[in-house]
Motif scaffolding. Structure first.
Motif, mmCIF file in Angstrom:
data_model
loop_
_atom_site.group_PDB
_atom_site.id
_atom_site.type_symbol
_atom_site.label_atom_id
_atom_site.label_comp_id
_atom_site.label_asym_id
_atom_site.label_seq_id
_atom_site.Cartn_x
_atom_site.Cartn_y
_atom_site.Cartn_z
ATOM 1 N N ILE A 144 0.838 -1.205 0.000
ATOM 2 C CA ILE A 144 0.000 0.000 0.000
ATOM 3 C C ILE A 144 0.869 1.249 0.000
ATOM 4 C CG2 ILE A 144 -1.650 1.347 1.368
ATOM 5 C CD1 ILE A 144 -2.747 -1.399 2.384
ATOM 6 N N ALA A 145 1.869 1.274 0.893
ATOM 7 C CA ALA A 145 2.711 2.460 1.026
ATOM 8 C C ALA A 145 3.563 2.692 -0.218
ATOM 9 C CB ALA A 145 3.604 2.337 2.254
ATOM 10 N N THR A 146 4.074 1.613 -0.810
ATOM 11 C CA THR A 146 4.991 1.755 -1.941
ATOM 12 C C THR A 146 4.243 1.860 -3.264
ATOM 13 O OG1 THR A 146 6.640 0.460 -0.732
ATOM 14 C CG2 THR A 146 6.993 0.767 -3.107
ATOM 15 N N ILE A 193 2.509 5.478 12.006
ATOM 16 C CA ILE A 193 1.423 6.154 11.298
ATOM 17 C C ILE A 193 0.375 5.116 10.897
ATOM 18 C CG2 ILE A 193 0.838 7.428 9.193
ATOM 19 C CD1 ILE A 193 3.669 8.701 9.450
ATOM 20 N N PRO A 194 -0.882 5.303 11.305
ATOM 21 C CA PRO A 194 -1.924 4.294 11.046
ATOM 22 C C PRO A 194 -2.413 4.266 9.601
ATOM 23 C CG PRO A 194 -2.864 6.181 12.186
ATOM 24 C CD PRO A 194 -1.383 6.425 12.103
ATOM 25 N N TYR A 195 -2.995 3.134 9.228
ATOM 26 C CA TYR A 195 -3.602 2.936 7.913
ATOM 27 C C TYR A 195 -5.116 2.712 8.041
ATOM 28 C CZ TYR A 195 1.064 1.978 5.883
ATOM 29 O OH TYR A 195 2.358 2.051 5.440
ATOM 30 N N GLU A 196 -5.589 2.375 9.238
ATOM 31 C CA GLU A 196 -6.974 1.942 9.446
ATOM 32 C C GLU A 196 -7.981 3.049 9.140
ATOM 33 O OE1 GLU A 196 -4.525 1.471 11.627
ATOM 34 O OE2 GLU A 196 -4.251 -0.666 11.144
ATOM 35 N N TRP A 197 -9.136 2.644 8.667
ATOM 36 C CA TRP A 197 -10.209 3.590 8.337
ATOM 37 C C TRP A 197 -10.642 4.375 9.562
ATOM 38 C CZ3 TRP A 197 -12.682 5.705 4.292
ATOM 39 C CH2 TRP A 197 -13.906 6.359 4.545
ATOM 40 N N CYS A 238 1.911 14.409 9.542
ATOM 41 C CA CYS A 238 1.302 13.126 9.157
ATOM 42 C C CYS A 238 0.815 12.312 10.354
ATOM 43 C CB CYS A 238 2.287 12.301 8.332
ATOM 44 S SG CYS A 238 1.467 10.953 7.450
ATOM 45 N N ASN A 239 -0.494 12.050 10.400
ATOM 46 C CA ASN A 239 -1.075 11.206 11.436
ATOM 47 C C ASN A 239 -1.908 10.074 10.816
ATOM 48 O OD1 ASN A 239 -3.137 12.745 10.422
ATOM 49 N ND2 ASN A 239 -3.968 13.369 12.419
ATOM 50 N N HIS A 240 -1.806 9.934 9.490
ATOM 51 C CA HIS A 240 -2.480 8.846 8.773
ATOM 52 C C HIS A 240 -1.906 8.792 7.365
ATOM 53 C CE1 HIS A 240 -5.654 6.358 6.975
ATOM 54 N NE2 HIS A 240 -6.003 6.040 8.216
ATOM 55 N N VAL A 241 -1.844 7.602 6.806
ATOM 56 C CA VAL A 241 -1.260 7.431 5.471
ATOM 57 C C VAL A 241 -2.050 8.200 4.399
ATOM 58 C CG1 VAL A 241 -2.519 5.333 4.801
ATOM 59 C CG2 VAL A 241 -0.177 5.713 3.953
ATOM 60 N N ILE A 242 -3.321 8.493 4.672
ATOM 61 C CA ILE A 242 -4.143 9.224 3.695
ATOM 62 C C ILE A 242 -3.568 10.622 3.432
ATOM 63 C CG2 ILE A 242 -5.742 10.238 5.379
ATOM 64 C CD1 ILE A 242 -6.697 8.855 1.899
ATOM 65 N N LEU A 243 -2.891 11.221 4.441
ATOM 66 C CA LEU A 243 -2.314 12.547 4.229
ATOM 67 C C LEU A 243 -1.215 12.500 3.169
ATOM 68 C CD1 LEU A 243 -2.060 15.562 4.919
ATOM 69 C CD2 LEU A 243 -0.402 14.938 6.681
#
Length: 297
Positions: free
Chosen positions: A49-51, A125-129, A207-212
């Protein structure tokens, strides 16, 4: 005392926005987005997901945002909005730009993107919804990232114009006097690293979530492709952003080579007077328009 007052103001603003948000209708796209996000989490690892997710977001966003400017060159009506009308785009320049972009994206930026997973793991840093910030927090964070990146870009970009180093690095980006959207990331590999560092500083801070990561990628690409588009189109929603520089501001930088060094906002150039030539140019344009009006009347 001043710090406490600032915190209280921010808390009040947050509560006010949250209160207004409670009256807004439900977003019909929220549930499908939630389902897609959870599907992604269930079927792919965090590294994937991150890459690869970050690479896909960057590539798809970049070339999709380039489409309008690319199409404008084939529409006669849009030519009145082109800033440097005497310098049309050519297939040769666009093809050269595209090849350099592919090299930069996959040999310079992809290795950096590969570090995204380790960054999110190191800082937890979280990924969860459920951990995803609300839309207005995300907007505020992206704005904060833009302010930080703009400051970095102004000073390092101005340094790259120094006569002793300009011809070795930044001259590549200035190969096109009249810019077009796809040229936004057309640069020497060293410039990609030097100016690109500013992009990551805001991520480290906010950054506090991967969505940022993905939201900021899209916002930054939207801005840089717009200012390099070569077209000053009316009703551009980005013009609603306070102190937004826009295409005409940055187009002058490519045409003039001196001044207008900031990437997004106008305040650094105004503070240091590096927009003086641009202001003089605008005044000259206004006078010429008035003279032309008088002659036609």
């Amino acid at each position: 005392m001043a710090v406490n007052d600032s915190v209280n103001i921010l808390n009040s603003a947050y509560l006010a926005v949250e209160y207004i948000d409670s009256f807004l209708p439900d977003n019909p796209l929220q549930q499908p987005f939630k389902n897609a996000w959870n599907y992604m989490l269930d079927n792919y690892t965090k590294f994937q997901i991150a890459t690869w997710g970050s690479l896909i977001v960057h590539e798809v966003s970049y070339f999709l945002l380039c489409v309008p400017g690319f199409v404008f060159q084939f529409i006669p009506y849009m030519q009145k909005y082109k800033i440097q009308q005497d310098k049309p785009e050519t297939w040769e320049k666009q093809w050269k730009c595209f090849k350099t972009l592919l090299f930069n994206h996959f040999f310079i930026q992809l290795p950096l993107i590969c570090g995204t997973y380790y960054f999110t793991e190191y800082f937890n840093i979280p990924y969860e919804w459920e951990e995803m910030p609300r839309w207005y927090v995300l907007v505020a964070q992206c704005f904060g990232c833009a302010v930080i990146e703009d400051a970095w870009h102004y000073f390092l970009h101005r340094l790259l114009h120094h006569k002793r180093i300009y011809k070795y690095i930044h001259k590549v980006h200035h190969e096109f006097v009249s810019p077009f959207g796809m040229q936004a990331e057309y640069a020497h590999p060293l410039e990609t690293l030097i100016l690109g560092t500013g992009f990551f500083i805001g991520i480290v801070v906010f950054c506090n979530h991967v969505i940022l990561l993905w939201a900021w990628v899209i916002c930054r690409l939207m801005e840089t492709i717009d200012v390099h588009s070569g077209y000053d189109v009316p009703l551009n929603p980005l013009h609603l952003v306070p102190f937004y520089a826009g295409a005409r501001f940055h187009d002058f930088h490519h045409m003039n080579f001196i001044g207008n060094y900031a990437s997004t906002f106008t305040w650094w150039d105004r503070i240091f007077g590096t927009d003086s030539q641009f202001i003089a140019y605008k005044e000259k344009e206004k006078k010429q328009q008035l003279i032309t009006k008088k002659k036609t009347n």
